[in-house]
Design an enzyme around this catalytic site. Sequence first.
Site, PDB file in Angstrom:
ATOM      1  N   CYS A 163     -12.915  12.188  -5.422  1.00 31.46           N
ATOM      2  CA  CYS A 163     -13.353  11.158  -4.489  1.00 31.46           C
ATOM      3  C   CYS A 163     -14.351  10.248  -5.189  1.00 31.46           C
ATOM      4  O   CYS A 163     -14.781  10.501  -6.312  1.00 31.46           O
ATOM      5  CB  CYS A 163     -13.977  11.765  -3.230  1.00 31.46           C
ATOM      6  SG  CYS A 163     -15.540  12.595  -3.540  1.00 31.46           S
ATOM      7  N   CYS A 210     -22.944  14.547   3.797  1.00 35.00           N
ATOM      8  CA  CYS A 210     -22.221  14.067   2.615  1.00 35.00           C
ATOM      9  C   CYS A 210     -21.274  12.930   2.998  1.00 35.00           C
ATOM     10  O   CYS A 210     -20.445  13.092   3.896  1.00 35.00           O
ATOM     11  CB  CYS A 210     -21.438  15.201   1.967  1.00 35.00           C
ATOM     12  SG  CYS A 210     -20.584  14.654   0.472  1.00 35.00           S
ATOM     13  N   CYS A 231     -18.687  11.673   1.504  1.00 39.15           N
ATOM     14  CA  CYS A 231     -17.438  11.646   0.715  1.00 39.15           C
ATOM     15  C   CYS A 231     -16.324  10.880   1.428  1.00 39.15           C
ATOM     16  O   CYS A 231     -15.672  10.023   0.843  1.00 39.15           O
ATOM     17  CB  CYS A 231     -16.971  13.068   0.422  1.00 39.15           C
ATOM     18  SG  CYS A 231     -17.882  13.855  -0.927  1.00 39.15           S
ATOM     19  N   ASP A 272       3.632 -24.755  -5.297  1.00 41.64           N
ATOM     20  CA  ASP A 272       4.158 -25.717  -6.257  1.00 41.64           C
ATOM     21  C   ASP A 272       5.660 -25.812  -5.975  1.00 41.64           C
ATOM     22  O   ASP A 272       6.234 -24.897  -5.377  1.00 41.64           O
ATOM     23  CB  ASP A 272       3.896 -25.208  -7.681  1.00 41.64           C
ATOM     24  CG  ASP A 272       4.527 -26.105  -8.733  1.00 41.64           C
ATOM     25  OD1 ASP A 272       4.435 -27.328  -8.590  1.00 41.64           O
ATOM     26  OD2 ASP A 272       5.130 -25.562  -9.679  1.00 41.64           O
ATOM     27  N   THR A 304       8.550 -27.086  -8.397  1.00 42.63           N
ATOM     28  CA  THR A 304       9.472 -26.717  -9.465  1.00 42.63           C
ATOM     29  C   THR A 304       9.191 -25.319 -10.004  1.00 42.63           C
ATOM     30  O   THR A 304       8.084 -25.016 -10.435  1.00 42.63           O
ATOM     31  CB  THR A 304       9.384 -27.734 -10.618  1.00 42.63           C
ATOM     32  OG1 THR A 304       9.618 -29.043 -10.103  1.00 42.63           O
ATOM     33  CG2 THR A 304      10.403 -27.416 -11.696  1.00 42.63           C
ATOM     34  N   ASP A 311     -16.814  17.451   7.156  1.00 45.25           N
ATOM     35  CA  ASP A 311     -16.933  16.725   5.891  1.00 45.25           C
ATOM     36  C   ASP A 311     -15.623  16.736   5.107  1.00 45.25           C
ATOM     37  O   ASP A 311     -15.007  15.699   4.880  1.00 45.25           O
ATOM     38  CB  ASP A 311     -18.051  17.337   5.045  1.00 45.25           C
ATOM     39  CG  ASP A 311     -18.091  16.712   3.659  1.00 45.25           C
ATOM     40  OD1 ASP A 311     -18.206  15.480   3.586  1.00 45.25           O
ATOM     41  OD2 ASP A 311     -17.972  17.453   2.668  1.00 45.25           O
TER      42      ASP A 311
END
Length: 742
Positions: free
Chosen positions: A18, A393, A395, A437, A439, A720
Site C-alpha cells: 500500500c 492507520c 492505509c 485538429d 488532418t 483497518d
Amino acid sequence: MCDEQAERFEWTVTGMDCAACTRKISAAVERMPGVGEVSVGLMAEKLSLTLQPGGTSREQIEDAVRKLGFGIAPRGQEAPRKKAFVLPDAKPGAAAGQAAVPAAQGHDHAGHDDPAERDKSWYRTAKGRLVILTGVLLAAAWAFELLTTAEWGTWAFVLACLIGVAPVSKRAFEALRMGQPFTIESLMTIAAVGALFIGAAEEAALVVFLFAVGEVLEGVAAGKARDGIRALANLVPKTALLEVNGKTREVPANSLEIGQVVLVRPGDRIPADGAIAEGTSGIDDSPVTGESVPVTKGPGDGVFAGSINTEAALRVRVMREPADNTIARIIRLVEEAEEARAPTERFIDRFSRWYMPAVVAVSALVVLVPPLAFGADWGSWIYRGLALLLIGCPCALVISVPASIASSLSAGAKRGLLMKGGAVIEAAAKVNQVAFDKTGTLTHGRPVVTDLVPAAGVDEAGLLAVAGGVEAGSSHPLAQAILARAAEAGVAPLPAREARALVGRGVEAVVADEPAWVSSPRHAAEQGGIEADAIRRATALESEGKTVVAVFRARRPLGLIAMRDEPRADAAEAMAQLRALDVGAVMLTGDNPRTAEAIAGALGMDHRAGMLPEGKLAAIREMAAQGGVMMIGDGINDAPALKQASVGVAMGSGTDVALETADAAILRDRVADVPALIRLARATMGNIRQNVAIALGLKAVFLVTSVLGITGLWIAILADTGATVLVTLNALRLLRFRPEQA
C-alpha cells in the site's frame, strides 16, 4: 540543490502492499546524507534516487530498506519477494544475499521476476507462513484453555501473542530508529502489548492473527493490481528466429539489434518493432493497441513487438532496440505515471500525515480523560483507547487513490489509451470541451487528388511537374498526395532547390531556375497567382469539402489542384458520443472555411478555419477560460495547442511523438477512443470517490463504536485491514471496465 556530480540509481523493491509502504521507504532513505530526488513507485515496485559522492552508499540504502522488511535488488535483477512479517528464524541478510537472478529477457523493470516465485501460493510466502504460525498458536491456545484451566489458557494466549507480534515489533523498532514513530507496526505493537497488560490476552492474540491475515490479503490484492503491467511484458516473445545468410537460428529476443532480419511464422508473435522486409500477412495488433480486427500489411509497413502474425511467413527488419520497443515504452509510461500524482492523491497524502498523529492524540485522551476526570474504570478506557490506535492507520485512505489510478492506467493501456498519470486522469474527467485538429485526426491524413484545373496554356502534366518540384521531399500529407498523383501519371517533378514552408500559407521553391509556389488560393490572390475564374472554381470545390491549392510562378497562374481527405469512419459516431457525455466538440484547422464547414457539418460539430498555429493556441486559451479543454492532434504541428490544453492527446500508432509529447495518446487512431478516454477518466474519479467514502466511512463508524465500547480490538483491526482490502478490490473493478461502450 542537487550536485551536478550526483548519480541516479534505481532498485526493485518487493513487498510493498500500500501507499503507506512507499512513504515508509521514502521517509527512511531521504533522511540519509547525500540522498536526493527520492521516488518510490508502488505498482512499478521501484525506488529511484540520487546519491552525492562521498555520502550514503548504495549498500547503506539497501540495508535500510531491508531493515524495514522489504526485498531490494538493483534494477534489472530480481529482488527477494519477502516483506513485512519475516519469521523469527528467517534472517533478512541471508534472504537478501541470495544470488541475483537476471530479470526476464528483454525487460528491465520490476514485476518481471521469476514466475515461479511470483506465482507462489500465499501459504508459501513469508507473510503466509506468519498467518499459519499465528493461526496455529491461536488454535493451540484455545485447545490448551479447554484442556486445562482458564488461568493456564491465558498464559497460552500471551505466548501466542508475543511470538506473533515479535517480527512486527522488530520492524516497528527499525522504523522508529529511522524517525517514523507512527507506523501500523508500532500501533499494532502498542495495542497488542497494552491488551496483554489489561488482561485481554485472548483478544491480543486474535488481533495479531487477523492483522497477519489482512496483510496477506493486501499482498494478494496489490499483486492483482500489478498483473496488468506484467501481462503487457509477457506479450513480447522471449526468443526470435534470426536470419543470417539465408539460415535461421533461435536467439534471445533481447539480443536483437537494429537492422537484423527475423523470420516470423504464422501464429508467432513479432519479437521486435520493425518493418516488413518480405511477405504479406494479416497482423493482429490487439495485444498492443486493442484493435480487434487484423490488418493486412506488406513490405515497408511497420509492425509492433507483441503483435501476432496470423496468415503467412514474414521477414521483419528490426527498427528499434528491444528495450525501446512499443510494449517496453508503454510499460515505462504506465510505471512512470505514478510520479504524476493526481491533486486528490496529493491532498490525501498531506491529510494522512497529520491524521495518524491526531488519532494517537485522541486515543491518549480517551485513555486518560474519563478515568482522571470522571473516575471511570481504567481497564475499560485503556481498552477503548487501544482500539482507537488500530483504527488510526490510514492505509485504506492512502491506497484509495493510487490503486484506482494504477488499475485505470492498466485498463487503458490494454485498449490503446495511454494517460501519463493521475493528474492527467483527473484533468480528463473534468473536460467539457474537446478541440480536434482536422488532418490526420478527424480525417485519415491521406488526401488524394480529385481535380486538376490547369490555367490557360498549361496542361495537366506541366501543372503536376511544377507542383511536384515544389513539394519534392516534403512529408506533408498534401504534398504526398500531389507527388503520388504525379507518379501515377508518369510525370517527373522538375528539379527544385531552396524549398521553404510559408507557415499557414504554402510552400515556395526555385523550380527549373525560376521561383514557384504551391499555396492557398487566398495567398495566391495576394501574389497575383490566381485568376478570377479560378477563384470561383476554387470556391465551388471547397464547398464540396475539398482542399484546394493554387500553383503559380511570379504573377503567372499555372492552375489549381483539389484534394480530399475523407473523415474517419467513426468520427461522426464519436461526436454523438461526446454530445451524450455533455462535452462540446470543435474542429480547429488551417484549412479554408468552406472545406472546414463541409467536413464539420457532416460530423455535427463546430469549427474554426484558416487558423495558424498561434491561432489554435489562442483558441485553446479562450476555451480553457470556460472550463477543462482537451486538444487532439498529431503531437508535432499542434504542439503549442497540445501543451496549452488541460489535456493534450496525440493520435498515432505508437509513434515516439504520440507516446512522449502529449499528456495522453490514442494508439488505435480511432476518434471514438476520445470519448472512451473521457469515460475511463470519469469512471476512475468515481471509483476514487467510492474508495475514499469506504475508507473514511468505515473509520468513522468504528471510531464511534470503539469509543462507546460497542466494538473491540479485533473489530478495529478488521476495520483497518478490511477497508484496505475493500478499496483495493473496488479499484480492481476498473480492470474490467470497458470505456468503448457508450
